[in-house]
Structure formats: structure tokens, C-alpha cells
Design a protein around this motif. Structure first.
Motif, PDB file in Angstrom:
ATOM      1  N   LEU A   4     -11.990  -0.956 -11.030  1.00 45.87           N
ATOM      2  CA  LEU A   4     -12.096  -0.343  -9.652  1.00 45.87           C
ATOM      3  C   LEU A   4     -11.668   1.355  -9.610  1.00 45.87           C
ATOM      4  N   ASP A   5     -12.012   2.264  -8.685  1.00 43.86           N
ATOM      5  CA  ASP A   5     -11.430   3.276  -8.609  1.00 43.86           C
ATOM      6  C   ASP A   5     -10.263   3.109  -7.687  1.00 43.86           C
ATOM      7  N   SER A   6     -10.123   2.342  -6.745  1.00 49.86           N
ATOM      8  CA  SER A   6      -8.843   2.280  -6.042  1.00 49.86           C
ATOM      9  C   SER A   6      -8.746   0.777  -5.713  1.00 49.86           C
ATOM     10  N   LEU A   7      -7.312   0.554  -5.525  1.00 52.38           N
ATOM     11  CA  LEU A   7      -7.023  -0.914  -4.603  1.00 52.38           C
ATOM     12  C   LEU A   7      -6.032  -0.557  -3.542  1.00 52.38           C
ATOM     13  N   VAL A   8      -6.245  -1.346  -2.641  1.00 52.38           N
ATOM     14  CA  VAL A   8      -5.158  -1.349  -1.475  1.00 52.38           C
ATOM     15  C   VAL A   8      -4.421  -2.634  -1.380  1.00 52.38           C
ATOM     16  N   ILE A   9      -3.354  -2.651  -1.324  1.00 49.10           N
ATOM     17  CA  ILE A   9      -2.303  -3.756  -1.280  1.00 49.10           C
ATOM     18  C   ILE A   9      -1.824  -3.782   0.292  1.00 49.10           C
ATOM     19  N   GLY A  10      -2.420  -4.719   0.844  1.00 46.10           N
ATOM     20  CA  GLY A  10      -2.004  -4.912   2.423  1.00 46.10           C
ATOM     21  C   GLY A  10      -2.903  -4.598   3.175  1.00 46.10           C
ATOM     22  N   ALA A  11      -3.334  -5.341   4.349  1.00 45.70           N
ATOM     23  CA  ALA A  11      -4.396  -5.245   5.348  1.00 45.70           C
ATOM     24  C   ALA A  11      -3.728  -5.177   6.932  1.00 45.70           C
ATOM     25  N   GLY A  12      -2.711  -4.280   7.015  1.00 48.87           N
ATOM     26  CA  GLY A  12      -2.085  -3.992   8.076  1.00 48.87           C
ATOM     27  C   GLY A  12      -2.866  -2.973   8.735  1.00 48.87           C
ATOM     28  N   GLN A  13      -2.394  -2.093   9.663  1.00 47.42           N
ATOM     29  CA  GLN A  13      -2.902  -0.894  10.302  1.00 47.42           C
ATOM     30  C   GLN A  13      -2.954   0.079   9.062  1.00 47.42           C
ATOM     31  N   ASP A  33      -4.645  -8.701   0.598  1.00 46.20           N
ATOM     32  CA  ASP A  33      -3.664  -9.316   1.504  1.00 46.20           C
ATOM     33  C   ASP A  33      -3.074 -10.385   1.335  1.00 46.20           C
ATOM     34  N   ALA A  34      -1.730 -10.377   1.520  1.00 47.20           N
ATOM     35  CA  ALA A  34      -1.152 -11.783   1.188  1.00 47.20           C
ATOM     36  C   ALA A  34      -1.230 -12.700   2.477  1.00 47.20           C
ATOM     37  N   ASP A  35      -1.677 -12.485   3.519  1.00 46.49           N
ATOM     38  CA  ASP A  35      -1.732 -13.310   4.420  1.00 46.49           C
ATOM     39  C   ASP A  35      -2.963 -14.351   4.683  1.00 46.49           C
ATOM     40  N   ALA A  36      -3.090 -15.347   5.087  1.00 46.16           N
ATOM     41  CA  ALA A  36      -4.484 -16.027   4.950  1.00 46.16           C
ATOM     42  C   ALA A  36      -5.296 -15.714   6.137  1.00 46.16           C
ATOM     43  N   SER A  37      -4.878 -14.956   7.222  1.00 42.32           N
ATOM     44  CA  SER A  37      -5.789 -14.480   8.196  1.00 42.32           C
ATOM     45  C   SER A  37      -5.415 -13.130   8.463  1.00 42.32           C
ATOM     46  N   PRO A  38      -6.146 -12.400   9.248  1.00 47.15           N
ATOM     47  CA  PRO A  38      -6.192 -10.807   9.566  1.00 47.15           C
ATOM     48  C   PRO A  38      -5.034 -10.690  10.594  1.00 47.15           C
ATOM     49  N   GLY A  39      -4.442  -9.549  10.625  1.00 47.57           N
ATOM     50  CA  GLY A  39      -3.628  -9.192  11.667  1.00 47.57           C
ATOM     51  C   GLY A  39      -2.151  -8.513  11.145  1.00 47.57           C
ATOM     52  N   GLY A  40      -2.157  -8.629   9.724  1.00 48.22           N
ATOM     53  CA  GLY A  40      -0.806  -7.830   9.215  1.00 48.22           C
ATOM     54  C   GLY A  40       0.265  -8.476  10.048  1.00 48.22           C
ATOM     55  N   LEU A  90     -15.236  -4.339   5.683  1.00 46.22           N
ATOM     56  CA  LEU A  90     -13.992  -3.558   4.709  1.00 46.22           C
ATOM     57  C   LEU A  90     -13.980  -4.797   3.679  1.00 46.22           C
ATOM     58  N   PRO A  91     -13.592  -4.486   2.092  1.00 49.07           N
ATOM     59  CA  PRO A  91     -13.508  -5.553   1.091  1.00 49.07           C
ATOM     60  C   PRO A  91     -12.159  -6.139   0.932  1.00 49.07           C
ATOM     61  N   VAL A  92     -11.844  -7.021   2.086  1.00 49.64           N
ATOM     62  CA  VAL A  92     -10.472  -7.673   2.030  1.00 49.64           C
ATOM     63  C   VAL A  92     -10.618  -8.893   1.429  1.00 49.64           C
ATOM     64  N   VAL A  93      -9.693  -9.338   0.595  1.00 51.80           N
ATOM     65  CA  VAL A  93      -9.651 -10.610  -0.402  1.00 51.80           C
ATOM     66  C   VAL A  93      -8.244 -11.097  -0.096  1.00 51.80           C
ATOM     67  N   ARG A  94      -8.265 -12.338   0.522  1.00 55.70           N
ATOM     68  CA  ARG A  94      -7.103 -12.883   0.976  1.00 55.70           C
ATOM     69  C   ARG A  94      -7.052 -14.515   0.813  1.00 55.70           C
ATOM     70  N   ALA A 112      -1.601 -11.085  -9.700  1.00 54.49           N
ATOM     71  CA  ALA A 112      -1.119 -12.028  -8.314  1.00 54.49           C
ATOM     72  C   ALA A 112      -1.259 -13.318  -9.093  1.00 54.49           C
ATOM     73  N   GLY A 113      -0.524 -13.875  -9.522  1.00 57.81           N
ATOM     74  CA  GLY A 113      -0.387 -15.249 -10.288  1.00 57.81           C
ATOM     75  C   GLY A 113      -1.399 -15.119 -11.533  1.00 57.81           C
ATOM     76  N   ASP A 114      -2.113 -16.149 -11.706  1.00 61.22           N
ATOM     77  CA  ASP A 114      -3.072 -15.883 -13.010  1.00 61.22           C
ATOM     78  C   ASP A 114      -4.206 -14.872 -12.583  1.00 61.22           C
ATOM     79  N   ARG A 115      -4.176 -14.102 -11.642  1.00 65.00           N
ATOM     80  CA  ARG A 115      -5.434 -13.198 -11.357  1.00 65.00           C
ATOM     81  C   ARG A 115      -4.874 -11.709 -11.464  1.00 65.00           C
ATOM     82  N   ALA A 116      -6.026 -10.903 -11.780  1.00 55.90           N
ATOM     83  CA  ALA A 116      -5.402  -9.624 -12.082  1.00 55.90           C
ATOM     84  C   ALA A 116      -6.675  -8.625 -11.725  1.00 55.90           C
ATOM     85  N   TRP A 117      -6.484  -7.293 -11.261  1.00 55.72           N
ATOM     86  CA  TRP A 117      -7.436  -6.399 -10.963  1.00 55.72           C
ATOM     87  C   TRP A 117      -7.021  -5.067 -11.629  1.00 55.72           C
TER      88      TRP A 117
END
Length: 352
Positions: A4-13, A33-40, A90-94, A112-117
């Protein structure tokens, strides 16, 4: 290998703002995003916190902020964030809880566990909510009553009839005393003298406060809260607690007994509950392998860019730890990512 060109950790504001501006620049990225749903962090706030209490929320980029004034903040803001994610695609994965970020042959690997980017640049937008801070005092482990941090505040009724000591000199301590004091006996203790604002808080004062916090992170010091600069003020809903004497504070206790707290002069105050309104620390432990911290204990930034590793942007950190500051920081971070990618285009082709 997909890089990827970039990666964002966290889907708050801050994270959503950064993602929006990265998308506008056609920079390939994902948001983890670590949460199961949007909202930060907003989805975890206490039920009694209304939109009126938080004085509104800054609009996300090219969007209208929620106009509700009486609804619960932990419902209104998450709904707004969820609608924004859908509208902007937006390309959010949670849910993805990042464990660590490492450097491997010039690329950043986010695990993140057994996953990696794998990514060329990183925007960290993890905020502070997941890292509540509770100081240690002698005997605290012997306390037989209840201890909880303000992040787990269950509402005023939980404290009815239970003498409660509220620890902390910030806005959350003032707000929680405002709710609890009318239903039970309270005691307020602070490590530092509370700083009360005596003049009107206006945009100029706000900019001055943010500038002071910015100066700290520019020097590599741990960030301070904006309220530590702006000072405290009572709202109308806290006047009842004021009349009850809830805001007459005592210096911090020196130790904890099974059913009391002990002060430096030897006096004991019996309490049933210790409510730690002692703030949060930046959730940046996963960045440890990158060795970003300065000798002064903080992550030194130039704007949003890490001085130690310019591939890394931090938003929602220090002066941008507010909805208004987060939007500005997200835009700046995307611009810095684009500039870094342009400056290193040739060498990036060689590493993948």
C-alpha cells in the motif's frame, strides 16, 4: 506482495479525515479500526453525556455536523461517523487490533494477530481512549470498595448512597462531580491546584492553547491536554453540585486504606468508591519497534510528521486530539504522505 502507499490506524475523527484526504489524492490505502462498529471513542462515552454537553462536534470534511443537541453523544456521533463512511466509501477494515508496526527492508509492516499489511507510509490515529491512566498510590490494592476509571463511568445512580472520592483536576472530574454530588456525598482531590477560567473562552484563546500544546510535541515532550492550558469552567448543569460544595478540593491523598484514603497530615477520609478521572495516555505502544520517542519522552513532531521517521504521521495526538484539530491534522497528514511518496518515488520502485 501487495504494498500500500499508506495505511491509517484508527477510524475516529482524525483517522476518517486522513482517509478522506488520502482518497482525494488517489493514494491507495486502508484504514484499520479496532472497534467492531463505527464511532471511534464516542461510542464508549457514558450515557449521560449529551450533544449539548460536548458543545457540538466538528464536521468531517465536506460534510454537515450533526445538529442534535439533546441526543446521547454515544449514539449521535457514531451514527454520523457510520453514515460518513458509507457516503464516502472509505476503505475501513474492522475489527482489527494492531499489535505492532515494524520496518522490514524499507517498508512498514503492520501486524494484527496472524494478519499483516505492508505499506510505504503510515498515519497513526489511535487517540487515547483505549489507554486510561490510573496512578499508583501505596495501599491501593488493599482498598475494599470499588475503583473505576472515568472511561467506565456507569451513571450517577450507580453511586447513590456511596461516598465517592473523585480524583483528577480536569474537565471530566468537574463534569462527573456535577452528576454525582447531587445523589451522594463526594470528595474531590487533585494533584495540582485546579485552574479556573475567569475570562470568556473565544477562538483566539483556543488557538493560543493549541499553539502551546503544539510547541510541546514539536520539542519532543509528552503532549499535554488542551484543557490544562485553557482552564476549567462550570456549566449550568454543574451549579447544583457547586452549591453543595462539591468543588472545594483537597490535595492528593498519599495512601489508600481498606475503607479510606489517608492525607499527608495523617487524616483519614472514609470512602466507598474511588473514581479515577485521571485522563488517558496516547495509544502508541504498537509503534514501539520504530523507536519514535525522543529523549524527552514524547514523539517529536513537525506538524503531524514524526521527526524520527518521516514515513509516519500522527494525528489525534497532542494538539489534534479534538474534533476540530483532528480535521486539520488529517488534511496535513495526507499532504505530507503525498509529498513523501513523490520525493521517494524512485527508491520506492526498487523496494516494491
Amino acid at each position: 506482495m501487495n504494498v500500500l502507499d499508506s495505511l491509517v490506524i484508527g477510524a475516529g475523527q482524525a483517522g476518517l479525515s486522513a482517509s478522506y484526504h488520502l482518497s482525494r489524492r488517489d493514494i491507495e490505502h486502508v484504514v484499520l479500526d479496532a472497534d467492531a462498529s463505527p464511532g471511534g471513542a464516542w461510542q464508549h462515552r457514558w450515557d449521560s453525556l449529551t450533544m449539548h454537553d460536548v458543545h457540538g462536534v466538528a464536521a468531517l470534511p465536506d460534510s454537515d455536523a450533526p445538529r442534535e443537541v439533546d441526543g446521547r453523544a454515544n449514539e449521535v456521533v457514531p451514527a454520523y461517523f457510520a453514515a460518513y463512511e458509507r457516503a464516502t466509501d472509505l476503505p475501513v477494515v474492522r475489527p482489527v487490533s494492531v499489535d505492532r508496526v515494524t520496518d522490514q527492508d524499507g517498508l512498514l509492516v503492520v501486524a494484527a494477530g496472524d494478519r499483516a499489511w505492508t505499506t510505504r507510509t503510515l498515519v497513526n490515529a489511535t487517540g487515547t481512549w483505549s489507554h486510561p491512566f490510573v496512578p499508583h498510590y501505596p495501599g491501593v490494592e488493599t482498598f475494599g470498595g470499588e475503583q473505576l476509571h472515568a472511561s467506565r463511568y456507569p451513571g450517577a445512580e450507580h453511586f447513590r448512597g456511596r461516598r465517592t472520592v473523585v480524583v483528577g483536576g480536569g474537565a471530566s472530574a468537574v463534569q462527573l462531580l456535577g452528576e454525582i454530588a447531587p445523589v451522594t456525598e463526594t470528595l474531590w482531590v487533585t494533584r495540582r491546584e485546579p485552574v479556573w477560567r475567569t475570562d470568556e473562552f473565544n477562538p483566539d484563546r483556543g488557538r493560543e492553547a493549541v499553539a502551546l500544546v503544539e510547541e510541546r510535541v514539536r520539542r519532543g515532550l509528552p503532549p499535554a491536554s488542551v484543557v490544562s492550558v485553557t482552564g476549567l469552567a462550570l456549566r449550568e448543569q454543574e451549579r447544583a453540585a457547586e452549591r453543595l460544595g462539591a468543588y472545594r478540593h483537597r490535595p492528593m491523598f498519599v495512601s489508600v486504606e481498606p475503607d479510606a484514603v489517608r492525607f499527608a497530615d495523617g487524616t483519614l477520609e472514609r470512602v466507598d468508591v474511588i473514581l479515577w478521572a485521571t485522563g488517558f495516555r496516547p495509544a502508541v505502544g504498537h509503534l514501539g519497534p520504530l523507536h519514535l520517542r525522543s529523549p524527552l519522552g514524547g514523539i517529536q513532531l513537525d506538524g503531524t510528521q514524526s521527526v524520527a521517521d518521516p514515513r509516519v504521521q500522527l494525528v489525534g495526538y497532542g494538539p489534534s486530539a479534538s474534533t476540530i484539530g483532528a480535521n486539520r491534522a488529517g488534511r496535513l497528514a495526507a499532504r505530507n504522505v503525498a509529498r513523501w511518496l513523490d520525493q521517494h518515488a524512485e527508491e520506492l520502485e526498487q523496494v516494491g
